[in-house]
Design a protein around this motif. Structure first.
Motif, PDB file in Angstrom:
ATOM      1  N   SER A  25       8.532 -21.964   3.620  1.00  0.00           N
ATOM      2  CA  SER A  25       9.676 -22.467   2.956  1.00  0.00           C
ATOM      3  C   SER A  25      10.567 -21.027   2.670  1.00  0.00           C
ATOM      4  O   SER A  25       9.630 -20.060   1.984  1.00  0.00           O
ATOM      5  CB  SER A  25       9.161 -23.122   1.490  1.00  0.00           C
ATOM      6  N   ARG A  26      11.767 -21.051   2.836  1.00  0.00           N
ATOM      7  CA  ARG A  26      12.410 -19.968   2.696  1.00  0.00           C
ATOM      8  C   ARG A  26      12.922 -19.557   1.148  1.00  0.00           C
ATOM      9  O   ARG A  26      13.127 -20.772   0.529  1.00  0.00           O
ATOM     10  CB  ARG A  26      13.850 -19.779   3.467  1.00  0.00           C
ATOM     11  N   MET A  27      12.878 -18.534   0.493  1.00  0.00           N
ATOM     12  CA  MET A  27      13.328 -18.175  -0.722  1.00  0.00           C
ATOM     13  C   MET A  27      14.005 -16.920  -0.664  1.00  0.00           C
ATOM     14  O   MET A  27      13.521 -15.862  -0.516  1.00  0.00           O
ATOM     15  CB  MET A  27      12.424 -18.386  -1.898  1.00  0.00           C
ATOM     16  N   ASN A  28      15.375 -17.170  -1.324  1.00  0.00           N
ATOM     17  CA  ASN A  28      16.133 -15.781  -1.139  1.00  0.00           C
ATOM     18  C   ASN A  28      15.946 -15.057   0.315  1.00  0.00           C
ATOM     19  O   ASN A  28      16.398 -15.874   1.212  1.00  0.00           O
ATOM     20  CB  ASN A  28      15.837 -14.732  -2.072  1.00  0.00           C
ATOM     21  N   ASP A  29      15.468 -13.829   0.393  1.00  0.00           N
ATOM     22  CA  ASP A  29      15.549 -13.378   1.899  1.00  0.00           C
ATOM     23  C   ASP A  29      14.095 -13.489   2.515  1.00  0.00           C
ATOM     24  O   ASP A  29      13.892 -12.792   3.456  1.00  0.00           O
ATOM     25  CB  ASP A  29      15.798 -11.940   1.649  1.00  0.00           C
ATOM     26  N   ALA A  30      13.141 -14.221   1.873  1.00  0.00           N
ATOM     27  CA  ALA A  30      12.088 -14.279   2.225  1.00  0.00           C
ATOM     28  C   ALA A  30      11.504 -15.820   2.659  1.00  0.00           C
ATOM     29  O   ALA A  30      12.114 -16.617   2.484  1.00  0.00           O
ATOM     30  CB  ALA A  30      10.954 -13.722   1.148  1.00  0.00           C
ATOM     31  N   VAL A  31      10.295 -15.662   3.409  1.00  0.00           N
ATOM     32  CA  VAL A  31       9.678 -16.929   3.663  1.00  0.00           C
ATOM     33  C   VAL A  31       8.262 -16.888   2.904  1.00  0.00           C
ATOM     34  O   VAL A  31       7.386 -15.980   3.036  1.00  0.00           O
ATOM     35  CB  VAL A  31       9.461 -17.286   5.243  1.00  0.00           C
ATOM     36  N   ILE A  32       7.960 -18.110   2.067  1.00  0.00           N
ATOM     37  CA  ILE A  32       6.637 -18.204   1.662  1.00  0.00           C
ATOM     38  C   ILE A  32       5.827 -19.131   2.517  1.00  0.00           C
ATOM     39  O   ILE A  32       6.186 -20.255   2.978  1.00  0.00           O
ATOM     40  CB  ILE A  32       6.792 -19.115   0.208  1.00  0.00           C
ATOM     41  N   ILE A  33       4.872 -18.687   3.149  1.00  0.00           N
ATOM     42  CA  ILE A  33       3.787 -19.475   3.919  1.00  0.00           C
ATOM     43  C   ILE A  33       2.515 -19.627   3.157  1.00  0.00           C
ATOM     44  O   ILE A  33       1.841 -18.964   2.591  1.00  0.00           O
ATOM     45  CB  ILE A  33       3.415 -18.315   5.116  1.00  0.00           C
ATOM     46  N   ARG A  34       2.214 -21.182   3.044  1.00  0.00           N
ATOM     47  CA  ARG A  34       0.970 -21.662   2.341  1.00  0.00           C
ATOM     48  C   ARG A  34       0.114 -22.541   3.740  1.00  0.00           C
ATOM     49  O   ARG A  34       0.694 -22.865   4.587  1.00  0.00           O
ATOM     50  CB  ARG A  34       1.410 -22.584   1.465  1.00  0.00           C
ATOM     51  N   ALA A  35      -0.952 -22.630   3.239  1.00  0.00           N
ATOM     52  CA  ALA A  35      -1.837 -23.526   4.030  1.00  0.00           C
ATOM     53  C   ALA A  35      -2.941 -24.302   3.317  1.00  0.00           C
ATOM     54  O   ALA A  35      -3.211 -23.934   2.171  1.00  0.00           O
ATOM     55  CB  ALA A  35      -2.608 -22.763   5.098  1.00  0.00           C
ATOM     56  N   ARG A  36      -3.319 -25.588   3.760  1.00  0.00           N
ATOM     57  CA  ARG A  36      -4.289 -26.206   3.254  1.00  0.00           C
ATOM     58  C   ARG A  36      -5.058 -27.047   3.992  1.00  0.00           C
ATOM     59  O   ARG A  36      -4.481 -27.046   5.074  1.00  0.00           O
ATOM     60  CB  ARG A  36      -3.706 -27.132   1.933  1.00  0.00           C
ATOM     61  N   THR A  37      -5.989 -27.836   3.572  1.00  0.00           N
ATOM     62  CA  THR A  37      -6.710 -28.860   4.204  1.00  0.00           C
ATOM     63  C   THR A  37      -6.801 -30.040   3.361  1.00  0.00           C
ATOM     64  O   THR A  37      -6.421 -30.058   2.200  1.00  0.00           O
ATOM     65  CB  THR A  37      -8.205 -28.761   4.702  1.00  0.00           C
ATOM     66  N   GLU A  38      -7.475 -30.939   3.789  1.00  0.00           N
ATOM     67  CA  GLU A  38      -7.559 -32.270   2.780  1.00  0.00           C
ATOM     68  C   GLU A  38      -8.757 -32.104   1.633  1.00  0.00           C
ATOM     69  O   GLU A  38      -8.490 -32.384   0.430  1.00  0.00           O
ATOM     70  CB  GLU A  38      -7.702 -33.514   3.570  1.00  0.00           C
ATOM     71  N   ALA A  39      -9.415 -31.109   1.973  1.00  0.00           N
ATOM     72  CA  ALA A  39     -10.368 -30.859   1.035  1.00  0.00           C
ATOM     73  C   ALA A  39     -10.112 -29.655   0.321  1.00  0.00           C
ATOM     74  O   ALA A  39     -10.954 -29.359  -0.859  1.00  0.00           O
ATOM     75  CB  ALA A  39     -11.808 -30.748   1.734  1.00  0.00           C
ATOM     76  N   HIS A  40      -9.169 -28.728   0.710  1.00  0.00           N
ATOM     77  CA  HIS A  40      -9.102 -27.496   0.122  1.00  0.00           C
ATOM     78  C   HIS A  40      -7.303 -27.628  -0.321  1.00  0.00           C
ATOM     79  O   HIS A  40      -6.596 -27.863   0.591  1.00  0.00           O
ATOM     80  CB  HIS A  40      -9.168 -26.370   0.833  1.00  0.00           C
ATOM     81  N   GLY A  41      -7.083 -27.078  -1.573  1.00  0.00           N
ATOM     82  CA  GLY A  41      -5.685 -27.085  -2.163  1.00  0.00           C
ATOM     83  C   GLY A  41      -4.657 -26.302  -1.260  1.00  0.00           C
ATOM     84  O   GLY A  41      -5.459 -25.330  -0.587  1.00  0.00           O
ATOM     85  N   TRP A  42      -3.449 -26.030  -1.551  1.00  0.00           N
ATOM     86  CA  TRP A  42      -2.623 -25.041  -1.242  1.00  0.00           C
ATOM     87  C   TRP A  42      -3.174 -23.560  -1.333  1.00  0.00           C
ATOM     88  O   TRP A  42      -3.595 -23.357  -2.526  1.00  0.00           O
ATOM     89  CB  TRP A  42      -1.089 -25.181  -1.626  1.00  0.00           C
ATOM     90  N   ARG A  43      -2.982 -23.009  -0.490  1.00  0.00           N
ATOM     91  CA  ARG A  43      -3.198 -21.375  -0.560  1.00  0.00           C
ATOM     92  C   ARG A  43      -2.157 -20.733  -0.076  1.00  0.00           C
ATOM     93  O   ARG A  43      -1.729 -20.907   1.040  1.00  0.00           O
ATOM     94  CB  ARG A  43      -4.563 -21.079   0.255  1.00  0.00           C
ATOM     95  N   THR A  44      -1.471 -19.738  -0.922  1.00  0.00           N
ATOM     96  CA  THR A  44      -0.461 -18.889  -0.543  1.00  0.00           C
ATOM     97  C   THR A  44      -1.100 -17.720   0.505  1.00  0.00           C
ATOM     98  O   THR A  44      -2.017 -17.067   0.201  1.00  0.00           O
ATOM     99  CB  THR A  44       0.037 -18.238  -1.562  1.00  0.00           C
ATOM    100  N   VAL A  45      -0.576 -17.738   1.727  1.00  0.00           N
ATOM    101  CA  VAL A  45      -0.989 -16.747   2.692  1.00  0.00           C
ATOM    102  C   VAL A  45      -0.157 -15.601   2.885  1.00  0.00           C
ATOM    103  O   VAL A  45      -0.744 -14.536   2.993  1.00  0.00           O
ATOM    104  CB  VAL A  45      -1.131 -17.497   4.196  1.00  0.00           C
ATOM    105  N   ARG A  46       1.009 -15.668   2.741  1.00  0.00           N
ATOM    106  CA  ARG A  46       1.884 -14.610   3.144  1.00  0.00           C
ATOM    107  C   ARG A  46       3.295 -14.692   2.340  1.00  0.00           C
ATOM    108  O   ARG A  46       3.850 -15.815   2.404  1.00  0.00           O
ATOM    109  CB  ARG A  46       2.065 -14.202   4.665  1.00  0.00           C
ATOM    110  N   VAL A  47       3.834 -13.641   1.910  1.00  0.00           N
ATOM    111  CA  VAL A  47       5.460 -13.722   1.595  1.00  0.00           C
ATOM    112  C   VAL A  47       5.915 -12.682   2.581  1.00  0.00           C
ATOM    113  O   VAL A  47       5.591 -11.447   2.400  1.00  0.00           O
ATOM    114  CB  VAL A  47       5.592 -13.187  -0.017  1.00  0.00           C
TER     115      VAL A  47
END
Length: 200
Positions: A133-155
């Motif tokens: 997901s883009r925000m301002n001049d950056a992208v927010i990258i997240r990951a999850r599985t069905e058993a594990h909630g969202w985890r922010t991986v990288r900005v």
């Protein structure tokens, strides 16, 4: 904005994979041996032979790609989401096998590639979703599985305003027969805040 499923036919491959097979809503893709995306850093080579299925990407939407991990078992097996501005500016984010375990891996490229890894050994065999997901001049990258909630991986920086594309990718730098089953490709609401998880 509601979630919108993208048909696999919506995208165009950067490089045709060895084979594809659509089975209902899923897409099984076999990578060519030696396929990869990397530019220069450390190794000195420039590779753009990976397989990315790309469609136009607007700032008003987040992109999510879901795939199964059951086939990931050898060094450098990798798949996830590709964000693409051009051959010099792109980001690939997903799961990559390294040190015999799945790792959340992100390669951010602007003429040169960097590479970050975060081990997720408890994700073995699960179904993984990558989100950008883009925000301002950056992208927010997240990951999850069905058993594990969202985890922010990288900005990461991704300031491009036009001609952006995104979609599923896979690479098989070192082996024959790596197949990935992609189960979902959607656009949805962009992130509201870096510190607020999007809906599952």
């Amino acid at each position: 904005m509601m979630k919108k499923t993208l048909l696999w036919e919506t995208g165009t491959w950067t490089n045709a994979p060895l084979s594809t097979c659509q089975d209902g809503d899923t897409l099984k893709v076999t990578a060519k041996e030696g396929s990869d995306y990397w530019k220069n850093t450390l190794y000195g080579f420039d590779r753009s032979s990976g397989h990315a299925l790309l469609a136009n990407w607007e700032d008003s939407e987040a992109i999510e790609v879901t795939f199964q991990l059951a086939s990931f078992n050898e060094l450098y097996d990798q798949a996830g989401i590709m964000l693409y501005q051009g051959p010099e500016q792109w980001i690939k984010a997903g799961i990559e096998i390294n040190d015999n375990i799945p790792q959340l891996a992100v390669v951010v490229t602007n003429g040169y590639s960097d590479w970050s890894l975060s081990a997720v050994p408890d994700w073995v065999g699960e179904e993984v979703t990558l989100r950008a997901s883009r925000m301002n001049d950056a992208v927010i990258i997240r990951a999850r599985t069905e058993a594990h909630g969202w985890r922010t991986v990288r900005v990461a920086p991704f300031p491009y305003k036009s001609a952006k594309q995104a979609g599923p990718f896979l690479c098989s730098p070192t082996r024959v027969g790596f197949e990935v089953t992609f189960t979902r490709w959607v656009t949805t609401m962009p992130d509201a805040d870096l510190h607020i998880d999007p809906p599952m």
